[in-house]
Enzyme design. Structure first.
Site, PDB file in Angstrom:
ATOM      1  N   SER A 157       0.823  -1.194   0.000  1.00 19.31           N
ATOM      2  CA  SER A 157       0.000   0.000   0.000  1.00 19.31           C
ATOM      3  C   SER A 157       0.871   1.263   0.000  1.00 19.31           C
ATOM      4  O   SER A 157       1.607   1.497  -0.955  1.00 19.31           O
ATOM      5  CB  SER A 157      -0.961  -0.042   1.194  1.00 19.31           C
ATOM      6  OG  SER A 157      -1.963   0.922   1.069  1.00 19.31           O
TER       7      SER A 157
ATOM      8  N   HIS B  95      -8.027  -4.944  -1.518  1.00 19.05           N
ATOM      9  CA  HIS B  95      -6.745  -4.285  -1.230  1.00 19.05           C
ATOM     10  C   HIS B  95      -6.014  -4.963  -0.087  1.00 19.05           C
ATOM     11  O   HIS B  95      -4.784  -5.076  -0.093  1.00 19.05           O
ATOM     12  CB  HIS B  95      -6.991  -2.818  -0.878  1.00 19.05           C
ATOM     13  CG  HIS B  95      -5.746  -2.081  -0.494  1.00 19.05           C
ATOM     14  ND1 HIS B  95      -4.715  -1.856  -1.381  1.00 19.05           N
ATOM     15  CD2 HIS B  95      -5.349  -1.539   0.686  1.00 19.05           C
ATOM     16  CE1 HIS B  95      -3.736  -1.208  -0.764  1.00 19.05           C
ATOM     17  NE2 HIS B  95      -4.096  -1.008   0.493  1.00 19.05           N
TER      18      HIS B  95
ATOM     19  N   ASP C 127      -8.336  -5.413  -5.982  1.00 17.79           N
ATOM     20  CA  ASP C 127      -8.177  -4.129  -5.300  1.00 17.79           C
ATOM     21  C   ASP C 127      -9.120  -3.096  -5.920  1.00 17.79           C
ATOM     22  O   ASP C 127      -9.165  -2.941  -7.138  1.00 17.79           O
ATOM     23  CB  ASP C 127      -6.725  -3.662  -5.423  1.00 17.79           C
ATOM     24  CG  ASP C 127      -6.348  -2.614  -4.392  1.00 17.79           C
ATOM     25  OD1 ASP C 127      -7.187  -1.786  -4.029  1.00 17.79           O
ATOM     26  OD2 ASP C 127      -5.180  -2.635  -3.949  1.00 17.79           O
TER      27      ASP C 127
END
Length: 331
Positions: free
Chosen positions: A126, A306, A277
């Protein structure tokens, strides 16, 4: 127990200074004689250095017997210098904007002080991926490989809009008071976490009841858990790091733009988006992989959304990430 690296007065790319900046970090393993066995793990949104520990240890993906692993905390996450942990005059709402570049510049100073000459791999999930890309562009001669997992080299317009939504959920709480709150804006924090839960996972995660694999009894349990988790976070910290995320872009005008910046990356790279995601989608990652010389596009096969790339979330995802890491480290 983590350590702190004193940066002193630290000039930010946005212009202001942090008068007494500190970078919180933890190391695992020993630096070798050649000083080139470093693996850097930059923290992600609401994560800390400890969040990467599912990847670290004997028999795990990153073995401290072989690698000198440095897990470092972003500015604003509450451990490194943050609105909740800063010098007088820069606390709370007075905290200046910090960017991805600021974090990477500070991390470079830390690694230099630790004696690192070369980084074998920068890996991160991320927002950790945002920092991995910035490392490869800003210090190309120092980085052998990067593994951005479920991340990007810039914040896309759609990603920006998602983040504005969770920001609004927090800041419309009257108790937030423009960041000058005397007690936590609990309703706003809980709303922030509730809205975020819908983006963190995939549609299939909810449709097929995959949440049960992660210990949730039903959808309401998912929402309550995310609200409860965010209720205890500092609002100004959350929004400081969120702002760094929204401004992320390796392609500054000084670098000739986005395509030129990615085209100058020398590091070996495996681009690993999650196939489900909702805000770092495969299509965006494919564009980035095509712009990086020699990059491999290897989607992380998962129905989790995600959250698939978060360290230790589930064995199937961890195995795929481990295979990519071993390829980059041993290549």
């Amino acid at each position: 127990m983590h350590q702190e690296f004193a940066l002193g007065r630290f000039g930010l790319v946005s212009g202001p200074d942090l008068p007494d900046a500190k970078l919180a970090y933890k190391t695992y393993g020993e630096l070798n004689e050649a000083r080139d066995n470093c693996v850097l793990l930059p923290s992600y949104y609401t994560g800390t250095h400890a969040s990467y520990e599912p990847w670290i240890g004997p028999g795990r993906i990153l073995d401290p017997e072989r690698w000198f692993i440095v897990a470092v905390n972003m500015f604003g996450n509450g451990l490194s210098t943050s609105p909740s942990y800063a010098s007088p005059g820069t606390r709370g709402a007075a905290f200046p904007d910090v960017d991805i570049a600021d974090n990477v510049i500070a991390q470079h100073r830390l690694l230099t002080a630790l004696g690192v000459r070369h980084i074998r791999m920068v890996a991160g999930w991320s927002m950790g991926a945002l920092q991995a890309y910035e490392w490869a562009v800003r210090f190309p001669e120092m980085v052998s490989a990067i593994l951005p997992v479920a991340g990007a080299a810039r914040c896309s317009p759609h990603n920006f809009v998602f983040l504005e939504g969770v920001r609004a959920a927090l800041t419309t709480d009257q108790a937030y008071d423009g960041g000058r709150y005397s007690s936590p804006p609990v309703s706003g924090l809980r709303a922030f976490g509730t809205v975020y839960a819908g983006w963190a996972y995939s549609q299939e995660f909810f449709r097929n009841g995959t949440y049960r694999e992660l210990g949730y009894s039903d959808v309401g349990h998912v929402l309550d858990d995310w609200a409860d988790d965010h209720e205890h976070m500092d609002a100004n910290n959350l929004l400081t790091v969120l702002g760094a995320w929204q401004r992320a872009d390796v392609g500054s005008p000084a670098r000739g733009g986005f395509e030129a910046a990615l085209g100058r990356i020398r590091a070996r790279c495996i681009v690993m988006p999650s196939t489900s995601d909702l805000y770092f989608p495969e299509a965006d990652s494919r564009i980035e992989a095509d712009l990086i010389p020699g990059a491999e596009f290897r989607p992380l096969q998962s129905n989790l959304g995600h959250i698939a790339g978060r360290p230790g979330i589930r064995g199937a995802e961890t195995d795929q990430i481990g295979d990519a890491m071993r390829q980059l480290l041993d290549g």
